[in-house]
Design a protein around this motif. Structure first.
Motif, PDB file in Angstrom:
ATOM      1  N   GLY A  74      -3.616 -10.204   5.332  1.00  0.00           N
ATOM      2  CA  GLY A  74      -2.216 -10.602   5.333  1.00  0.00           C
ATOM      3  C   GLY A  74      -1.640 -10.832   3.956  1.00  0.00           C
ATOM      4  N   ASP A  75      -2.391 -10.511   2.916  1.00  0.00           N
ATOM      5  CA  ASP A  75      -1.966 -10.745   1.535  1.00  0.00           C
ATOM      6  C   ASP A  75      -1.947  -9.415   0.788  1.00  0.00           C
ATOM      7  OD1 ASP A  75      -2.182 -11.287  -1.349  1.00  0.00           O
ATOM      8  OD2 ASP A  75      -2.364 -13.380  -0.752  1.00  0.00           O
ATOM      9  N   ASP A  76      -0.769  -8.992   0.317  1.00  0.00           N
ATOM     10  CA  ASP A  76      -0.648  -7.702  -0.367  1.00  0.00           C
ATOM     11  C   ASP A  76      -1.478  -7.651  -1.640  1.00  0.00           C
ATOM     12  OD1 ASP A  76       0.985  -6.670   1.568  1.00  0.00           O
ATOM     13  OD2 ASP A  76       2.853  -6.974   0.474  1.00  0.00           O
ATOM     14  N   GLU A  77      -1.530  -8.753  -2.379  1.00  0.00           N
ATOM     15  CA  GLU A  77      -2.321  -8.771  -3.610  1.00  0.00           C
ATOM     16  C   GLU A  77      -3.792  -8.521  -3.308  1.00  0.00           C
ATOM     17  OE1 GLU A  77      -1.651 -12.349  -5.756  1.00  0.00           O
ATOM     18  OE2 GLU A  77       0.464 -11.923  -6.170  1.00  0.00           O
ATOM     19  N   ASP A  78      -4.298  -9.158  -2.265  1.00  0.00           N
ATOM     20  CA  ASP A  78      -5.692  -8.946  -1.886  1.00  0.00           C
ATOM     21  C   ASP A  78      -5.924  -7.493  -1.479  1.00  0.00           C
ATOM     22  OD1 ASP A  78      -6.210 -11.572  -2.392  1.00  0.00           O
ATOM     23  OD2 ASP A  78      -6.491 -12.173  -0.305  1.00  0.00           O
ATOM     24  N   ASN A  79      -5.003  -6.927  -0.721  1.00  0.00           N
ATOM     25  CA  ASN A  79      -5.176  -5.545  -0.272  1.00  0.00           C
ATOM     26  C   ASN A  79      -5.198  -4.569  -1.447  1.00  0.00           C
ATOM     27  OD1 ASN A  79      -5.300  -6.358   2.385  1.00  0.00           O
ATOM     28  ND2 ASN A  79      -3.142  -5.957   2.808  1.00  0.00           N
ATOM     29  N   LEU A  80      -4.395  -4.844  -2.469  1.00  0.00           N
ATOM     30  CA  LEU A  80      -4.401  -3.997  -3.655  1.00  0.00           C
ATOM     31  C   LEU A  80      -5.711  -4.128  -4.427  1.00  0.00           C
ATOM     32  CD1 LEU A  80      -0.738  -4.432  -4.951  1.00  0.00           C
ATOM     33  CD2 LEU A  80      -1.758  -2.342  -4.038  1.00  0.00           C
ATOM     34  N   VAL A  81      -6.191  -5.348  -4.573  1.00  0.00           N
ATOM     35  CA  VAL A  81      -7.449  -5.562  -5.288  1.00  0.00           C
ATOM     36  C   VAL A  81      -8.602  -4.885  -4.555  1.00  0.00           C
ATOM     37  CG1 VAL A  81      -9.146  -7.301  -5.976  1.00  0.00           C
ATOM     38  CG2 VAL A  81      -6.720  -7.694  -6.409  1.00  0.00           C
ATOM     39  N   ILE A  82      -8.638  -5.032  -3.246  1.00  0.00           N
ATOM     40  CA  ILE A  82      -9.692  -4.415  -2.443  1.00  0.00           C
ATOM     41  C   ILE A  82      -9.639  -2.892  -2.584  1.00  0.00           C
ATOM     42  CG2 ILE A  82     -10.508  -4.016  -0.078  1.00  0.00           C
ATOM     43  CD1 ILE A  82      -9.364  -6.899   0.506  1.00  0.00           C
ATOM     44  N   SER A  83      -8.429  -2.332  -2.537  1.00  0.00           N
ATOM     45  CA  SER A  83      -8.261  -0.881  -2.670  1.00  0.00           C
ATOM     46  C   SER A  83      -8.730  -0.392  -4.025  1.00  0.00           C
ATOM     47  CB  SER A  83      -6.791  -0.504  -2.455  1.00  0.00           C
ATOM     48  OG  SER A  83      -6.354  -0.852  -1.164  1.00  0.00           O
ATOM     49  N   ALA A  97      -4.505   0.975   3.009  1.00  0.00           N
ATOM     50  CA  ALA A  97      -4.140  -0.419   2.753  1.00  0.00           C
ATOM     51  C   ALA A  97      -2.849  -0.775   3.477  1.00  0.00           C
ATOM     52  CB  ALA A  97      -3.982  -0.668   1.261  1.00  0.00           C
ATOM     53  N   ARG A  98      -2.833  -1.973   4.035  1.00  0.00           N
ATOM     54  CA  ARG A  98      -1.666  -2.499   4.734  1.00  0.00           C
ATOM     55  C   ARG A  98      -0.685  -3.117   3.741  1.00  0.00           C
ATOM     56  NH1 ARG A  98      -1.811  -7.299   9.312  1.00  0.00           N
ATOM     57  NH2 ARG A  98       0.430  -7.438   9.660  1.00  0.00           N
ATOM     58  N   VAL A  99       0.613  -2.833   3.962  1.00  0.00           N
ATOM     59  CA  VAL A  99       1.687  -3.473   3.193  1.00  0.00           C
ATOM     60  C   VAL A  99       2.349  -4.505   4.089  1.00  0.00           C
ATOM     61  CG1 VAL A  99       3.805  -3.137   1.892  1.00  0.00           C
ATOM     62  CG2 VAL A  99       2.091  -1.341   1.922  1.00  0.00           C
ATOM     63  N   ASN A 100       2.277  -5.772   3.713  1.00  0.00           N
ATOM     64  CA  ASN A 100       2.892  -6.832   4.509  1.00  0.00           C
ATOM     65  C   ASN A 100       4.364  -7.033   4.159  1.00  0.00           C
ATOM     66  OD1 ASN A 100       0.419  -8.146   5.962  1.00  0.00           O
ATOM     67  ND2 ASN A 100      -0.239  -7.848   3.847  1.00  0.00           N
ATOM     68  N   ASP A 101       4.687  -6.930   2.881  1.00  0.00           N
ATOM     69  CA  ASP A 101       6.052  -7.107   2.395  1.00  0.00           C
ATOM     70  C   ASP A 101       6.581  -5.745   1.957  1.00  0.00           C
ATOM     71  OD1 ASP A 101       8.411  -7.655   1.042  1.00  0.00           O
ATOM     72  OD2 ASP A 101       7.623  -9.418   0.004  1.00  0.00           O
ATOM     73  N   ALA A 102       7.611  -5.250   2.640  1.00  0.00           N
ATOM     74  CA  ALA A 102       8.138  -3.919   2.346  1.00  0.00           C
ATOM     75  C   ALA A 102       8.553  -3.765   0.888  1.00  0.00           C
ATOM     76  CB  ALA A 102       9.319  -3.610   3.264  1.00  0.00           C
ATOM     77  N   ASP A 103       8.937  -4.857   0.242  1.00  0.00           N
ATOM     78  CA  ASP A 103       9.334  -4.784  -1.166  1.00  0.00           C
ATOM     79  C   ASP A 103       8.179  -4.396  -2.076  1.00  0.00           C
ATOM     80  OD1 ASP A 103      11.913  -5.481  -0.501  1.00  0.00           O
ATOM     81  OD2 ASP A 103      11.664  -7.611  -0.981  1.00  0.00           O
ATOM     82  N   PHE A 108       1.770   0.419  -3.696  1.00  0.00           N
ATOM     83  CA  PHE A 108       0.650   0.963  -2.932  1.00  0.00           C
ATOM     84  C   PHE A 108       0.578   2.482  -3.101  1.00  0.00           C
ATOM     85  CE2 PHE A 108       0.976  -3.203  -1.352  1.00  0.00           C
ATOM     86  CZ  PHE A 108      -0.199  -3.526  -0.680  1.00  0.00           C
ATOM     87  N   ASP A 109      -0.009   2.891  -4.202  1.00  0.00           N
ATOM     88  CA  ASP A 109      -0.175   4.312  -4.468  1.00  0.00           C
ATOM     89  C   ASP A 109      -1.533   4.543  -5.107  1.00  0.00           C
ATOM     90  OD1 ASP A 109       0.064   3.534  -7.120  1.00  0.00           O
ATOM     91  OD2 ASP A 109       2.143   4.193  -7.304  1.00  0.00           O
ATOM     92  N   ARG A 110      -1.772   5.742  -5.578  1.00  0.00           N
ATOM     93  CA  ARG A 110      -3.106   6.092  -6.058  1.00  0.00           C
ATOM     94  C   ARG A 110      -3.469   5.409  -7.367  1.00  0.00           C
ATOM     95  NH1 ARG A 110      -4.744  12.000  -3.775  1.00  0.00           N
ATOM     96  NH2 ARG A 110      -3.926  11.619  -1.697  1.00  0.00           N
ATOM     97  N   ARG A 111      -2.488   4.859  -8.060  1.00  0.00           N
ATOM     98  CA  ARG A 111      -2.825   4.082  -9.248  1.00  0.00           C
ATOM     99  C   ARG A 111      -3.638   2.856  -8.865  1.00  0.00           C
ATOM    100  NH1 ARG A 111       3.027   3.062 -11.530  1.00  0.00           N
ATOM    101  NH2 ARG A 111       3.268   2.759  -9.281  1.00  0.00           N
ATOM    102  N   TRP A 112      -3.410   2.350  -7.661  1.00  0.00           N
ATOM    103  CA  TRP A 112      -4.163   1.208  -7.140  1.00  0.00           C
ATOM    104  C   TRP A 112      -5.269   1.654  -6.182  1.00  0.00           C
ATOM    105  CZ3 TRP A 112      -4.239  -3.883  -8.416  1.00  0.00           C
ATOM    106  CH2 TRP A 112      -3.230  -4.330  -9.285  1.00  0.00           C
ATOM    107  N   VAL A 116      -3.783   5.997   1.796  1.00  0.00           N
ATOM    108  CA  VAL A 116      -2.945   5.909   2.995  1.00  0.00           C
ATOM    109  C   VAL A 116      -2.281   4.538   3.025  1.00  0.00           C
ATOM    110  CG1 VAL A 116      -2.889   5.955   5.516  1.00  0.00           C
ATOM    111  CG2 VAL A 116      -4.461   7.461   4.284  1.00  0.00           C
ATOM    112  N   VAL A 117      -0.951   4.520   3.070  1.00  0.00           N
ATOM    113  CA  VAL A 117      -0.193   3.264   3.130  1.00  0.00           C
ATOM    114  C   VAL A 117       0.075   2.915   4.587  1.00  0.00           C
ATOM    115  CG1 VAL A 117       1.899   2.071   2.402  1.00  0.00           C
ATOM    116  CG2 VAL A 117       0.884   3.816   0.929  1.00  0.00           C
ATOM    117  N   MET A 118      -0.161   1.658   4.945  1.00  0.00           N
ATOM    118  CA  MET A 118      -0.009   1.208   6.323  1.00  0.00           C
ATOM    119  C   MET A 118       1.073   0.138   6.402  1.00  0.00           C
ATOM    120  SD  MET A 118      -4.116   0.803   6.863  1.00  0.00           S
ATOM    121  CE  MET A 118      -3.991   0.156   8.521  1.00  0.00           C
ATOM    122  N   PRO A 119       2.312   0.484   6.772  1.00  0.00           N
ATOM    123  CA  PRO A 119       3.355  -0.529   6.926  1.00  0.00           C
ATOM    124  C   PRO A 119       2.956  -1.563   7.972  1.00  0.00           C
ATOM    125  CG  PRO A 119       4.297   1.684   6.913  1.00  0.00           C
ATOM    126  CD  PRO A 119       2.801   1.846   7.020  1.00  0.00           C
ATOM    127  N   ALA A 120       3.352  -2.811   7.743  1.00  0.00           N
ATOM    128  CA  ALA A 120       2.943  -3.907   8.626  1.00  0.00           C
ATOM    129  C   ALA A 120       3.403  -3.695  10.058  1.00  0.00           C
ATOM    130  CB  ALA A 120       3.477  -5.229   8.089  1.00  0.00           C
TER     131      ALA A 120
END
Length: 218
Positions: A74-83, A97-103, A108-112, A116-120
């Motif tokens: 449920g945390d975008d920062e964690d999902n980016l770090v994990i990715s 990776a799941r995106v919780n906050d659309a902003d 969420f791209d290949r730099r991170w 595959v981006v997963m909208p909440a």
């Protein structure tokens, strides 16, 4: 396929159930010890308690041999770090990776390391080829390598199977029920389980079409 899923919320647990039902090796990680204990013995997969942002824990969970890592916390920062860890440190071929906050979607791209981006708002996403969403019976996940379709259907007040047990519902050949989501929680299906309006079913089939699954339950 070896899969690691970080986050045992509704989405992570659904994906884990589906992939495990299709005979993949699945490890589900969650930082909440109580959540892991709750799921213990209910899911046909490996459960690991801990922080998936910790490289040592990811390695313990099998990241060095994983084909797919899915970050659904449920945390975008964690999902980016994990990715990023999955892709850069462990060279995992496919990362979702799941995106919780659309902003935060732009991050969420290949730099991170995200393939595959997963909208909440997405109920379930294809981790191999495609993502599909609808309000009725839809093919949610096509596992081309296994030759298996995972199909979702929802029980409504007008469904003829509402109030009936699973034992009373004839399924198409080659089809099994992977899980039933009731009140946001996955339930292991048994023949005595009584369906009711609001239930969401995930079915795994080698042969049945969406129309045949719809006909069986609606």
């Amino acid at each position: 396929m070896n899969v690691i899923i970080a986050g045992a919320g509704r989405l992570g647990t659904q994906i884990a159930q589906v992939l495990a039902a299709a005979h993949n090796e699945v490890t589900l990680i969650d930082s909440d010890d109580d959540r892991v204990a709750e799921l213990e013995g209910r899911l046909p997969l490996r459960l690991v308690a801990g922080d998936a942002c910790d490289p040592a824990l990811l390695e313990h969970a099998g990241a060095l041999t994983a084909d797919l890592v899915v970050a659904t916390t449920g945390d975008d920062e964690d999902n980016l770090v994990i990715s990023l860890l999955a892709k850069r440190r462990f060279a995992v071929d496919r990362v979702a990776a799941r995106v919780n906050d659309a902003d935060n979607t732009w991050l969420f791209d290949r730099r991170w390391g995200v393939d595959v981006v997963m909208p909440a708002a997405t109920p379930l996403i294809s981790l191999i080829e495609e993502a599909t969403g609808a309000t009725d019976t839809v093919a949610l996940l096509r596992l081309s390598k296994a030759g298996v379709d995972v199909i979702e259907t929802a029980i409504t007040p007008r469904s003829r199977t509402a109030g009936r047990t699973l034992a009373e519902v004839p399924l198409p050949d080659g089809t099994v029920i992977a899980t039933i989501i009731r009140d946001g929680r996955p339930t292991v299906p048994t023949p005595a389980f009584t369906l009711r309006a609001g239930d969401e079913l995930l079915l795994v089939s080698h042969t049945a079409t969406e129309q045949e699954i719809h006909a069986a339950f609606q």
